[in-house]
Design a protein around this motif. Structure first.
Motif, PDB file in Angstrom:
ATOM      1  N   ASP A 218       0.818  -1.224   0.000  1.00 20.36           N
ATOM      2  CA  ASP A 218       0.000   0.000   0.000  1.00 20.36           C
ATOM      3  C   ASP A 218       0.849   1.270   0.000  1.00 20.36           C
ATOM      4  O   ASP A 218       0.342   2.358   0.275  1.00 20.36           O
ATOM      5  CB  ASP A 218      -0.965   0.001   1.185  1.00 20.36           C
ATOM      6  N   LYS A 219       2.143   1.116  -0.299  1.00 18.41           N
ATOM      7  CA  LYS A 219       3.079   2.244  -0.388  1.00 18.41           C
ATOM      8  C   LYS A 219       3.282   2.964   0.951  1.00 18.41           C
ATOM      9  O   LYS A 219       3.635   4.141   0.986  1.00 18.41           O
ATOM     10  CB  LYS A 219       2.651   3.249  -1.472  1.00 18.41           C
ATOM     11  N   LYS A 220       3.062   2.235   2.061  1.00 20.70           N
ATOM     12  CA  LYS A 220       3.367   2.777   3.382  1.00 20.70           C
ATOM     13  C   LYS A 220       4.502   1.966   3.995  1.00 20.70           C
ATOM     14  O   LYS A 220       4.474   0.726   3.980  1.00 20.70           O
ATOM     15  CB  LYS A 220       2.153   2.734   4.303  1.00 20.70           C
ATOM     16  N   VAL A 221       5.497   2.680   4.518  1.00 17.22           N
ATOM     17  CA  VAL A 221       6.691   2.024   5.057  1.00 17.22           C
ATOM     18  C   VAL A 221       7.056   2.637   6.402  1.00 17.22           C
ATOM     19  O   VAL A 221       6.978   3.857   6.578  1.00 17.22           O
ATOM     20  CB  VAL A 221       7.888   2.190   4.097  1.00 17.22           C
ATOM     21  N   LEU A 222       7.466   1.773   7.325  1.00 13.20           N
ATOM     22  CA  LEU A 222       8.080   2.240   8.562  1.00 13.20           C
ATOM     23  C   LEU A 222       9.520   1.741   8.570  1.00 13.20           C
ATOM     24  O   LEU A 222       9.776   0.528   8.549  1.00 13.20           O
ATOM     25  CB  LEU A 222       7.346   1.706   9.794  1.00 13.20           C
ATOM     26  N   VAL A 223      10.466   2.668   8.574  1.00 12.77           N
ATOM     27  CA  VAL A 223      11.888   2.340   8.664  1.00 12.77           C
ATOM     28  C   VAL A 223      12.279   2.339  10.137  1.00 12.77           C
ATOM     29  O   VAL A 223      12.146   3.359  10.818  1.00 12.77           O
ATOM     30  CB  VAL A 223      12.753   3.346   7.884  1.00 12.77           C
ATOM     31  N   ILE A 224      12.738   1.199  10.634  1.00 13.13           N
ATOM     32  CA  ILE A 224      13.191   1.077  12.022  1.00 13.13           C
ATOM     33  C   ILE A 224      14.707   1.049  12.003  1.00 13.13           C
ATOM     34  O   ILE A 224      15.327   0.253  11.288  1.00 13.13           O
ATOM     35  CB  ILE A 224      12.612  -0.185  12.679  1.00 13.13           C
ATOM     36  N   SER A 225      15.312   1.936  12.799  1.00 18.12           N
ATOM     37  CA  SER A 225      16.763   2.067  12.800  1.00 18.12           C
ATOM     38  C   SER A 225      17.221   2.547  14.169  1.00 18.12           C
ATOM     39  O   SER A 225      16.402   2.944  15.000  1.00 18.12           O
ATOM     40  CB  SER A 225      17.198   3.052  11.704  1.00 18.12           C
ATOM     41  N   ASP A 226      18.543   2.508  14.397  1.00 17.86           N
ATOM     42  CA  ASP A 226      19.062   3.044  15.657  1.00 17.86           C
ATOM     43  C   ASP A 226      19.701   4.405  15.426  1.00 17.86           C
ATOM     44  O   ASP A 226      19.893   4.836  14.285  1.00 17.86           O
ATOM     45  CB  ASP A 226      20.014   2.060  16.341  1.00 17.86           C
ATOM     46  N   THR A 227      20.037   5.067  16.509  1.00 10.41           N
ATOM     47  CA  THR A 227      20.517   6.450  16.427  1.00 10.41           C
ATOM     48  C   THR A 227      21.806   6.569  15.611  1.00 10.41           C
ATOM     49  O   THR A 227      21.979   7.552  14.880  1.00 10.41           O
ATOM     50  CB  THR A 227      20.754   7.005  17.842  1.00 10.41           C
ATOM     51  N   ASN A 228      22.690   5.588  15.709  1.00 11.37           N
ATOM     52  CA  ASN A 228      23.950   5.667  14.972  1.00 11.37           C
ATOM     53  C   ASN A 228      23.746   5.468  13.474  1.00 11.37           C
ATOM     54  O   ASN A 228      24.257   6.241  12.658  1.00 11.37           O
ATOM     55  CB  ASN A 228      24.939   4.604  15.493  1.00 11.37           C
ATOM     56  N   VAL A 229      23.024   4.429  13.114  1.00  8.08           N
ATOM     57  CA  VAL A 229      22.854   4.087  11.692  1.00  8.08           C
ATOM     58  C   VAL A 229      21.958   5.097  10.989  1.00  8.08           C
ATOM     59  O   VAL A 229      22.241   5.512   9.852  1.00  8.08           O
ATOM     60  CB  VAL A 229      22.285   2.658  11.552  1.00  8.08           C
ATOM     61  N   PHE A 230      20.889   5.504  11.654  1.00  9.24           N
ATOM     62  CA  PHE A 230      19.959   6.440  11.005  1.00  9.24           C
ATOM     63  C   PHE A 230      20.653   7.754  10.670  1.00  9.24           C
ATOM     64  O   PHE A 230      20.378   8.363   9.630  1.00  9.24           O
ATOM     65  CB  PHE A 230      18.745   6.695  11.898  1.00  9.24           C
ATOM     66  N   ALA A 231      21.561   8.188  11.521  1.00  7.62           N
ATOM     67  CA  ALA A 231      22.298   9.428  11.258  1.00  7.62           C
ATOM     68  C   ALA A 231      23.126   9.324   9.988  1.00  7.62           C
ATOM     69  O   ALA A 231      23.327  10.323   9.279  1.00  7.62           O
ATOM     70  CB  ALA A 231      23.199   9.758  12.444  1.00  7.62           C
ATOM     71  N   CYS A 232      23.587   8.115   9.673  1.00  5.30           N
ATOM     72  CA  CYS A 232      24.416   7.917   8.475  1.00  5.30           C
ATOM     73  C   CYS A 232      23.585   7.680   7.213  1.00  5.30           C
ATOM     74  O   CYS A 232      23.901   8.219   6.147  1.00  5.30           O
ATOM     75  CB  CYS A 232      25.353   6.725   8.673  1.00  5.30           C
ATOM     76  N   TYR A 233      22.530   6.859   7.333  1.00  3.59           N
ATOM     77  CA  TYR A 233      21.863   6.367   6.131  1.00  3.59           C
ATOM     78  C   TYR A 233      20.354   6.592   6.086  1.00  3.59           C
ATOM     79  O   TYR A 233      19.708   6.296   5.081  1.00  3.59           O
ATOM     80  CB  TYR A 233      22.128   4.856   5.972  1.00  3.59           C
ATOM     81  N   GLY A 234      19.799   7.128   7.170  1.00  2.04           N
ATOM     82  CA  GLY A 234      18.354   7.306   7.213  1.00  2.04           C
ATOM     83  C   GLY A 234      17.813   8.164   6.085  1.00  2.04           C
ATOM     84  O   GLY A 234      16.839   7.797   5.415  1.00  2.04           O
ATOM     85  N   ASN A 235      18.422   9.325   5.859  1.00  6.28           N
ATOM     86  CA  ASN A 235      17.928  10.222   4.810  1.00  6.28           C
ATOM     87  C   ASN A 235      18.030   9.604   3.427  1.00  6.28           C
ATOM     88  O   ASN A 235      17.146   9.797   2.579  1.00  6.28           O
ATOM     89  CB  ASN A 235      18.699  11.547   4.851  1.00  6.28           C
ATOM     90  N   THR A 236      19.096   8.864   3.178  1.00  9.77           N
ATOM     91  CA  THR A 236      19.261   8.207   1.876  1.00  9.77           C
ATOM     92  C   THR A 236      18.117   7.246   1.604  1.00  9.77           C
ATOM     93  O   THR A 236      17.525   7.239   0.509  1.00  9.77           O
ATOM     94  CB  THR A 236      20.596   7.450   1.812  1.00  9.77           C
ATOM     95  N   VAL A 237      17.788   6.425   2.597  1.00 10.17           N
ATOM     96  CA  VAL A 237      16.716   5.439   2.426  1.00 10.17           C
ATOM     97  C   VAL A 237      15.355   6.125   2.333  1.00 10.17           C
ATOM     98  O   VAL A 237      14.537   5.800   1.457  1.00 10.17           O
ATOM     99  CB  VAL A 237      16.743   4.417   3.573  1.00 10.17           C
ATOM    100  N   LEU A 238      15.095   7.085   3.213  1.00 12.28           N
ATOM    101  CA  LEU A 238      13.801   7.781   3.176  1.00 12.28           C
ATOM    102  C   LEU A 238      13.622   8.551   1.867  1.00 12.28           C
ATOM    103  O   LEU A 238      12.515   8.581   1.300  1.00 12.28           O
ATOM    104  CB  LEU A 238      13.695   8.740   4.358  1.00 12.28           C
ATOM    105  N   THR A 239      14.685   9.160   1.372  1.00 13.09           N
ATOM    106  CA  THR A 239      14.606   9.896   0.100  1.00 13.09           C
ATOM    107  C   THR A 239      14.308   8.958  -1.049  1.00 13.09           C
ATOM    108  O   THR A 239      13.486   9.265  -1.936  1.00 13.09           O
ATOM    109  CB  THR A 239      15.923  10.650  -0.165  1.00 13.09           C
TER     110      THR A 239
END
Length: 370
Positions: A45-66
């Motif tokens: 349904d084109k809805k996603v929840l990305v679960i990550s930790d504080t260290n990894v999300f700071a590095c790669y969160g924006n790349t994946v969300l974008t």
């Protein structure tokens, strides 16, 4: 098993279990992850929840969300404090609430972006939210790439022990972007080698020889080799009734060491020490050639991993009684018959204590878990 031909842009390993899925291994895969995710979960349904930790999300969160947003996904995130201490029922409940407040449905997708803690936690959320929704693994540590992201085990910890609450829930896709390892601290690269060495000792003498000459093998090939070994075992025994127990080599003592240290000793290091302890015990019992046991200990040491623990037998055995792999008064000990060969031996806890005791004898040159 030998290493397959060199990777070009990326390689795909297919897993045929209760759910069939691809494991994609390559470089610079995160920016284009959305299309692969969409293809792996048709009808989402084109809805996603990305679960990550504080260290990894700071590095790669924006790349994946974008990437997800550019492909038309409504992407949300749940970020928890990095560390094994967060893999508990409280964080699990918070992640479930994040899924609910993001209005995810059974047709939505949970993405684990991170190491083994993240994958275990996010996988359990996916297995239980609305009785199960699609799950994608994007492991960012070496340990997660070669071990925890493959095979469908998900769990959180209880104060009484590690991974005591969980479910088998196969992902729809695993994306191993080896570029992520460039930002991984050396401590965690070394930690991941504990599991890599386990595969070699357990089932692949050729890989063991290659690991004695690290310059002879590329990191991507090493990851694929380990994944293929685990893939074959998971396909033969998904629910760990038989052959899959071999993957627990070094883990009975390893988990006990982790618990005794209040998890300050990392998983890969504890497993490495547990494997060396088992190698010595098997040599003493005449199961493993003494020279093979010595070679195992020396190879582990050469990668900067520990070969012994400071904890005493009685304390370790108390921790073993809380391990989820215990069966009544028995434990399935994974013994080493030689380099590239392991076996499952069910013995009582008392027999295991007697059997493993010689492996805990400290020798000059041992590297102690800290």
């Amino acid at each position: 098993m030998t290493l397959t031909p060199p990777l070009t842009e990326y390689a795909t390993v297919r897993v045929e279990a209760s759910g069939s899925y691809d494991i994609v291994i390559g470089k610079n895969l995160l920016a284009g992850c959305a299309k692969r995710i969409c293809d792996a979960v048709p009808g989402n349904d084109k809805k996603v929840l990305v679960i990550s930790d504080t260290n990894v999300f700071a590095c790669y969160g924006n790349t994946v969300l974008t990437s997800l947003a550019s492909f038309g996904f409504e992407a949300h995130s749940f970020v928890f404090e990095a560390g094994e201490h967060s893999k508990n029922l409280e964080t699990y409940a918070q992640a479930l609430s994040a899924a609910a407040t993001s209005r995810l449905t059974r047709s939505s997708i949970i993405v684990a972006l991170g190491g083994g803690v993240c994958g275990d936690l996010a996988g359990f959320v996916a297995a239980t939210y609305m009785r199960g929704c699609a799950f994608i693994q994007i492991p960012t540590s070496l340990l997660a790439m070669v071990d925890s992201s493959v095979g469908g085990k998900t769990a959180v910890d209880l104060p009484e022990g590690k991974n005591l609450v969980g479910a088998f829930w196969q992902p729809k896709l695993v994306i191993c972007d080896v570029t992520c390892l460039h930002t991984l601290p050396e401590y965690y690269m070394t930690d991941g080698m504990g599991e890599v060495l386990k595969y070699a000792v357990m089932q692949d003498a050729h890989l063991f020889d290659l690991l004695n000459n690290p310059a002879s093998v590329k990191r991507e090939e090493l990851i694929r080799c380990c994944i293929e070994i685990k893939r074959d075992i998971v396909e033969a025994d998904e629910r760990e009734h038989g052959q899959r127990k071999l993957l627990n080599l070094g883990h009975t003592m390893g988990h006990a060491i982790e618990r005794m240290s209040s998890y300050s000793i990392s998983h890969g290091r504890a497993v490495a020490a547990g494997m060396c302890i088992m190698a010595r015990a098997c040599a003493e019992a005449g199961i493993c050639p003494a020279q093979d046991a010595l070679r195992i200990v020396e190879l582990v040491k050469s990668y900067g991993l520990p070969t012994q623990t400071e904890f005493e037998l009685n304390d370790l055995m108390n921790a073993v009684t809380l391990d989820k792999k215990r069966s009544g008064t028995c434990v399935d000990a994974i013994t080493i018959e030689g380099i590239g060969s392991a076996a499952i031996k069910r013995i009582t806890l008392d027999e295991f204590a007697t059997f493993i005791a010689p492996g805990l004898t400290k020798t000059p040159g041992d590297v102690i878990c800290r």
